[in-house]
Write an enzyme that holds these catalytic residues in place. Structure first.
Site, PDB file in Angstrom:
ATOM      1  N   GLU A   1      -1.395  -1.583  -4.635  1.00 38.73           N
ATOM      2  CA  GLU A   1      -2.636  -0.829  -4.810  1.00 38.73           C
ATOM      3  C   GLU A   1      -2.395   0.295  -5.805  1.00 38.73           C
ATOM      4  O   GLU A   1      -1.378   0.984  -5.747  1.00 38.73           O
ATOM      5  CB  GLU A   1      -3.104  -0.251  -3.472  1.00 38.73           C
ATOM      6  CG  GLU A   1      -4.429   0.463  -3.582  1.00 38.73           C
ATOM      7  CD  GLU A   1      -5.008   0.870  -2.243  1.00 38.73           C
ATOM      8  OE1 GLU A   1      -5.873   1.751  -2.241  1.00 38.73           O
ATOM      9  OE2 GLU A   1      -4.593   0.317  -1.212  1.00 38.73           O
TER      10      GLU A   1
ATOM     11  N   ASP B   1      -2.247   0.987   7.624  1.00 37.99           N
ATOM     12  CA  ASP B   1      -1.410   0.855   6.423  1.00 37.99           C
ATOM     13  C   ASP B   1      -1.056  -0.600   6.142  1.00 37.99           C
ATOM     14  O   ASP B   1      -1.111  -1.064   5.001  1.00 37.99           O
ATOM     15  CB  ASP B   1      -0.141   1.694   6.548  1.00 37.99           C
ATOM     16  CG  ASP B   1      -0.445   3.177   6.626  1.00 37.99           C
ATOM     17  OD1 ASP B   1      -1.042   3.705   5.667  1.00 37.99           O
ATOM     18  OD2 ASP B   1      -0.100   3.805   7.639  1.00 37.99           O
TER      19      ASP B   1
ATOM     20  N   ASP C   1       0.877  -1.173   0.000  1.00 37.94           N
ATOM     21  CA  ASP C   1       0.000   0.000   0.000  1.00 37.94           C
ATOM     22  C   ASP C   1       0.914   1.223   0.000  1.00 37.94           C
ATOM     23  O   ASP C   1       1.367   1.657   1.053  1.00 37.94           O
ATOM     24  CB  ASP C   1      -0.899  -0.016   1.230  1.00 37.94           C
ATOM     25  CG  ASP C   1      -1.813   1.191   1.294  1.00 37.94           C
ATOM     26  OD1 ASP C   1      -2.170   1.730   0.225  1.00 37.94           O
ATOM     27  OD2 ASP C   1      -2.176   1.608   2.412  1.00 37.94           O
TER      28      ASP C   1
END
Length: 172
Positions: free
Chosen positions: A72, A144, A12
């Site tokens: 992502e 996160d 991420d």
């Protein structure tokens, strides 16, 4: 083979905080390996922050013997400058596993939410809840890292579907 264990790192990306999570997918079973957050110094020059991301994500890939990576995709921000900086961070994060020879897949935030929670507009607490349910040995996971584990889970689910479809095409 579709049932051989594969180690997946989910990422991420962020310039201040890049979450990462490593899982093992074996058939339909998922197993948590590790997770964490890479945090470059906010006072370091921009190029050094990007280098820190590249080096640290590369070290995590090597340390955990990852086979595949999933990242992502960037969502478009209201502030073009912030979006561009996030794009740079994402590039550094993607290059680390690519440099290690890993295939790197990309998934949209809505697809990740749908794959993990079942709804494309789930919030962070719903994602964290489902990550804890799917990977109970991960324990309490901050946002996160939970998002990164969700990326890895999404990749595990979608790669399994792709392998099955390829097997069916081959058998036809």
């Amino acid at each position: 083979m579709a049932n051989e264990p594969v180690r997946i790192i989910g990422l991420d990306p962020g310039l201040r905080r890049t979450g990462w999570g490593v899982i093992v997918a074996e058939g339909a079973r998922l197993r948590w390996v590790a997770h964490g957050v890479v945090t470059p110094s906010e006072t370091a020059p921009f190029a050094e922050r990007l280098l820190h991301l590249l080096e640290q994500v590369g070290a995590v890939c090597a340390e955990h013997g990852c086979d595949e990576a999933a990242v992502e995709e960037v969502f478009v921000n209201v502030n073009p400058s912030s979006t561009l900086k996030l794009g740079h961070a994402r590039a550094a994060v993607m290059l680390a596993p690519a440099r290690a020879g890993l295939p790197v897949a990309e998934y949209s935030p809505n697809l990740i939410k749908k794959a993990v929670v079942g709804a494309g507009h789930a919030d962070k607490s719903q994602i964290a809840f489902m990550v804890r349910r799917l990977l109970p040995t991960a324990g309490e996971v901050k946002a996160d890292a939970a998002d990164a584990l969700a990326v890895a889970i999404t990749h595990a689910q979608l790669r399994k579907r792709s392998l099955l479809e390829a097997m069916h095409r081959g058998a036809a």
